[in-house]
Design a protein around this motif. Structure first.
Motif, mmCIF file in Angstrom:
data_model
loop_
_atom_site.group_PDB
_atom_site.id
_atom_site.type_symbol
_atom_site.label_atom_id
_atom_site.label_comp_id
_atom_site.label_asym_id
_atom_site.label_seq_id
_atom_site.Cartn_x
_atom_site.Cartn_y
_atom_site.Cartn_z
ATOM 1 N N TYR A 91 0.839 -1.199 0.000
ATOM 2 C CA TYR A 91 0.000 0.000 0.000
ATOM 3 C C TYR A 91 0.872 1.247 0.000
ATOM 4 C CZ TYR A 91 -3.824 -3.155 1.073
ATOM 5 O OH TYR A 91 -4.753 -4.165 1.007
ATOM 6 N N SER A 92 0.267 2.327 -0.471
ATOM 7 C CA SER A 92 0.996 3.595 -0.495
ATOM 8 C C SER A 92 0.651 4.381 0.783
ATOM 9 C CB SER A 92 0.565 4.369 -1.751
ATOM 10 O OG SER A 92 0.738 5.734 -1.534
ATOM 11 N N ILE A 93 1.689 4.880 1.435
ATOM 12 C CA ILE A 93 1.486 5.700 2.634
ATOM 13 C C ILE A 93 1.892 7.134 2.287
ATOM 14 C CG2 ILE A 93 2.012 5.954 5.104
ATOM 15 C CD1 ILE A 93 0.997 3.137 4.414
ATOM 16 N N THR A 94 1.044 8.073 2.604
ATOM 17 C CA THR A 94 1.360 9.486 2.378
ATOM 18 C C THR A 94 1.432 10.185 3.731
ATOM 19 O OG1 THR A 94 0.121 9.424 0.318
ATOM 20 C CG2 THR A 94 0.629 11.612 1.191
ATOM 21 N N VAL A 95 2.496 10.982 3.896
ATOM 22 C CA VAL A 95 2.642 11.722 5.156
ATOM 23 C C VAL A 95 2.363 13.193 4.863
ATOM 24 C CG1 VAL A 95 4.139 12.254 7.103
ATOM 25 C CG2 VAL A 95 4.463 10.113 5.858
ATOM 26 N N GLN A 96 1.324 13.701 5.476
ATOM 27 C CA GLN A 96 0.967 15.128 5.355
ATOM 28 C C GLN A 96 1.599 15.896 6.516
ATOM 29 O OE1 GLN A 96 -0.168 16.136 2.718
ATOM 30 N NE2 GLN A 96 -2.050 15.170 1.999
ATOM 31 N N PRO A 97 1.927 17.140 6.448
ATOM 32 C CA PRO A 97 1.653 18.024 5.313
ATOM 33 C C PRO A 97 2.767 18.032 4.252
ATOM 34 C CG PRO A 97 2.528 19.279 7.151
ATOM 35 C CD PRO A 97 2.470 17.863 7.601
ATOM 36 N N GLU A 98 3.847 17.254 4.467
ATOM 37 C CA GLU A 98 4.979 17.328 3.532
ATOM 38 C C GLU A 98 4.744 16.542 2.247
ATOM 39 O OE1 GLU A 98 7.614 19.209 4.043
ATOM 40 O OE2 GLU A 98 7.069 19.808 6.077
ATOM 41 N N LYS A 99 3.676 15.734 2.238
ATOM 42 C CA LYS A 99 3.321 14.906 1.072
ATOM 43 C C LYS A 99 4.421 13.906 0.721
ATOM 44 C CE LYS A 99 0.027 17.781 -1.463
ATOM 45 N NZ LYS A 99 0.108 19.080 -0.894
ATOM 46 N N GLN A 100 5.039 13.321 1.729
ATOM 47 C CA GLN A 100 6.022 12.277 1.431
ATOM 48 C C GLN A 100 5.286 10.970 1.180
ATOM 49 O OE1 GLN A 100 7.470 13.427 5.048
ATOM 50 N NE2 GLN A 100 9.598 13.601 4.414
ATOM 51 N N HIS A 101 5.850 10.151 0.292
ATOM 52 C CA HIS A 101 5.211 8.867 -0.026
ATOM 53 C C HIS A 101 6.184 7.735 0.214
ATOM 54 C CE1 HIS A 101 1.696 10.529 -2.004
ATOM 55 N NE2 HIS A 101 2.505 11.415 -2.560
ATOM 56 N N PHE A 102 5.661 6.643 0.666
ATOM 57 C CA PHE A 102 6.448 5.411 0.677
ATOM 58 C C PHE A 102 5.502 4.236 0.631
ATOM 59 C CE2 PHE A 102 5.819 6.762 5.057
ATOM 60 C CZ PHE A 102 5.448 5.604 5.727
ATOM 61 N N ASN A 103 6.052 3.062 0.335
ATOM 62 C CA ASN A 103 5.226 1.870 0.257
ATOM 63 C C ASN A 103 5.401 1.038 1.505
ATOM 64 O OD1 ASN A 103 4.120 2.350 -2.250
ATOM 65 N ND2 ASN A 103 5.923 1.528 -3.295
ATOM 66 N N CYS A 104 4.338 0.344 1.846
ATOM 67 C CA CYS A 104 4.381 -0.483 3.048
ATOM 68 C C CYS A 104 3.508 -1.698 2.761
ATOM 69 C CB CYS A 104 3.808 0.332 4.214
ATOM 70 S SG CYS A 104 3.797 -0.524 5.788
ATOM 71 N N ASN A 105 4.010 -2.886 3.072
ATOM 72 C CA ASN A 105 3.148 -4.033 2.788
ATOM 73 C C ASN A 105 2.186 -4.298 3.940
ATOM 74 O OD1 ASN A 105 4.088 -6.235 4.495
ATOM 75 N ND2 ASN A 105 6.007 -6.052 3.327
ATOM 76 N N SER A 145 -5.094 -0.612 3.496
ATOM 77 C CA SER A 145 -5.489 0.113 2.283
ATOM 78 C C SER A 145 -4.423 1.192 2.107
ATOM 79 C CB SER A 145 -6.868 0.779 2.471
ATOM 80 O OG SER A 145 -6.740 1.838 3.427
ATOM 81 N N ASP A 146 -4.508 2.000 1.053
ATOM 82 C CA ASP A 146 -3.637 3.173 1.002
ATOM 83 C C ASP A 146 -3.982 4.043 2.202
ATOM 84 O OD1 ASP A 146 -2.539 2.228 -1.277
ATOM 85 O OD2 ASP A 146 -3.594 3.609 -2.632
ATOM 86 N N VAL A 147 -2.962 4.684 2.765
ATOM 87 C CA VAL A 147 -3.165 5.398 4.029
ATOM 88 C C VAL A 147 -2.582 6.804 3.936
ATOM 89 C CG1 VAL A 147 -2.199 5.465 6.378
ATOM 90 C CG2 VAL A 147 -3.323 3.397 5.581
ATOM 91 N N VAL A 148 -3.265 7.765 4.544
ATOM 92 C CA VAL A 148 -2.707 9.118 4.683
ATOM 93 C C VAL A 148 -2.635 9.432 6.173
ATOM 94 C CG1 VAL A 148 -2.969 11.566 4.122
ATOM 95 C CG2 VAL A 148 -3.794 9.830 2.505
#
Ligand code: FES
Length: 340
Positions: free
Chosen positions: A4-18, A84-87
């Motif tokens: 799944y894709s993880i997004t870190v707000q507010p910097e909008k960093q992305h990484f994947n996590c199983n 699921s994809d997570v923010v």
């Protein structure tokens, strides 16, 4: 296994996590420094807000969250696995002031002589504790005589099962005498940290020149491994100054960075090569060797870790070639008396 894709707000960093990996572990693997403490669900230091998506804690609900916090959308990324994809909303740690200083017991799990006068030490913290730090920082080892000895961390934060130290032997140095003559695996050591301002400036894309003198290689190892984990592609030139070939105690590792990554180059420099070294590389003082290759430092970041005399020479001579003083980062300190 689903990723799944993880997004870190507010910097909008992305990484994947199983789906069966903790979100924090995946973030650290990618070099993203989310806050944390125990990594075991009990301290609450990693708490962040879930803005979107689903997570699970598997069989056990973590103890550090109250029902009210859970209802309010707070999660513990050290335990939460994405479904699921997570923010999430979280502040990345990029300054030392964001990191708590801890005083912790640790156990020497492994010792390995890296060369004739350098001992590698692998320390393990209690299972309920982890030390958050920025790659390149140092810790103090608290001695029985009440004094402290400072050592840079040679591991990167994503690789924090053990804290790695590289201790050089100094004749008469209190701690190094203990390490080389008395210390055994399983010894308990009390540590405090992290400390220091020698860490990667994440927001720069400038060509970065890393200069190690002797065991000044340790924090630079941590920083370069962090950059590789993070996929940082800025140009890196690593110069490692040592006396003879045997003093380049992780030469193969540094060579492998350069072989595996086009943006990294590695230039060892020996001041006193011996005959059997059959040395064809650069010789002399490391700062002079760099000046043979570079004449303009105005667009470069300089990271220098080693004896004070090395850092002073770099400071003085590079200023004449346009170095911006504010972009010279060094940890000459720790090489002073306390490092023995
Ligand atoms: S609860 Fe301690 S780091 Fe997550």
């Amino acid at each position: 296994m689903t990723n799944y894709s993880i997004t870190v707000q507010p910097e909008k960093q992305h990484f994947n996590c199983n789906e069966s990996e903790a979100i924090l572990s995946a973030a650290l693997r990618e070099g993203i420094q989310l806050p944390y403490g125990c990594r075991g669900g009990s301290c609450g230091a990693c708490k962040v807000q879930l803005l979107e998506g689903d997570i699970t804690y598997g069989d056990s609900e973590p103890e550090a969250l109250t029902d009210k916090e859970t209802a309010g959308g707070w999660i513990l990324p050290c335990q939460a696995q994405p479904q699921s994809d997570v923010v999430i909303k979280a502040k990345e740690i990029s300054q030392t002031k964001d990191i708590p200083i801890k005083n912790l017991p640790s156990r020497v799990m492994h010792m390995e002589q890296l060369t004739h006068d350098v001992m590698g030490i692998w320390l393990k913290l209690p299972t309920t504790e982890r030390l958050q730090f920025l790659a390149g920082q140092y810790i103090d080892v608290l001695m029985n005589d009440g004094k402290e000895r400072s050592f840079s961390l040679a591991n990167a934060p994503h690789d924090d099962e053990f804290l790695q130290l590289q201790v050089r032997y100094y004749d008469g140095g209190v701690f190094s005498e203990i390490v080389f003559n008395e210390m055994k695996e399983k010894t308990l050591l009390r540590i405090k940290g992290p400390f220091g301002n020698f860490f990667l400036r994440e927001n720069s894309e400038r060509h970065s020149i890393f200069i190690a003198g002797g065991t000044g290689f340790a924090p630079i190892k941590g920083i370069i491994e962090h950059m590789i984990a993070k996929g940082d592609k800025r140009k890196v030139s690593l110069y490692w100054g040592a006396r003879a070939k045997r003093d380049l105690y992780m030469d193969q590792l540094a060579k492998s960075w350069a072989t595996d990554h086009d943006h990294i180059e590695y230039i060892p420099v020996l001041s006193e090569p011996v005959e059997e070294d059959n040395w064809k590389g650069k010789t002399g003082f490391v700062h002079e060797a760099i000046l043979e290759d570079h004449k303009d430092f105005s667009d470069k970041d300089i990271y220098a870790s080693g004896p004070p005399i090395m850092v002073q020479s770099i400071h003085k001579s590079f200023l004449e070639y346009g170095m911006n003083e504010e972009r010279l980062y060094s940890d000459a300190f720790e090489f002073a008396a306390t490092k023995k």
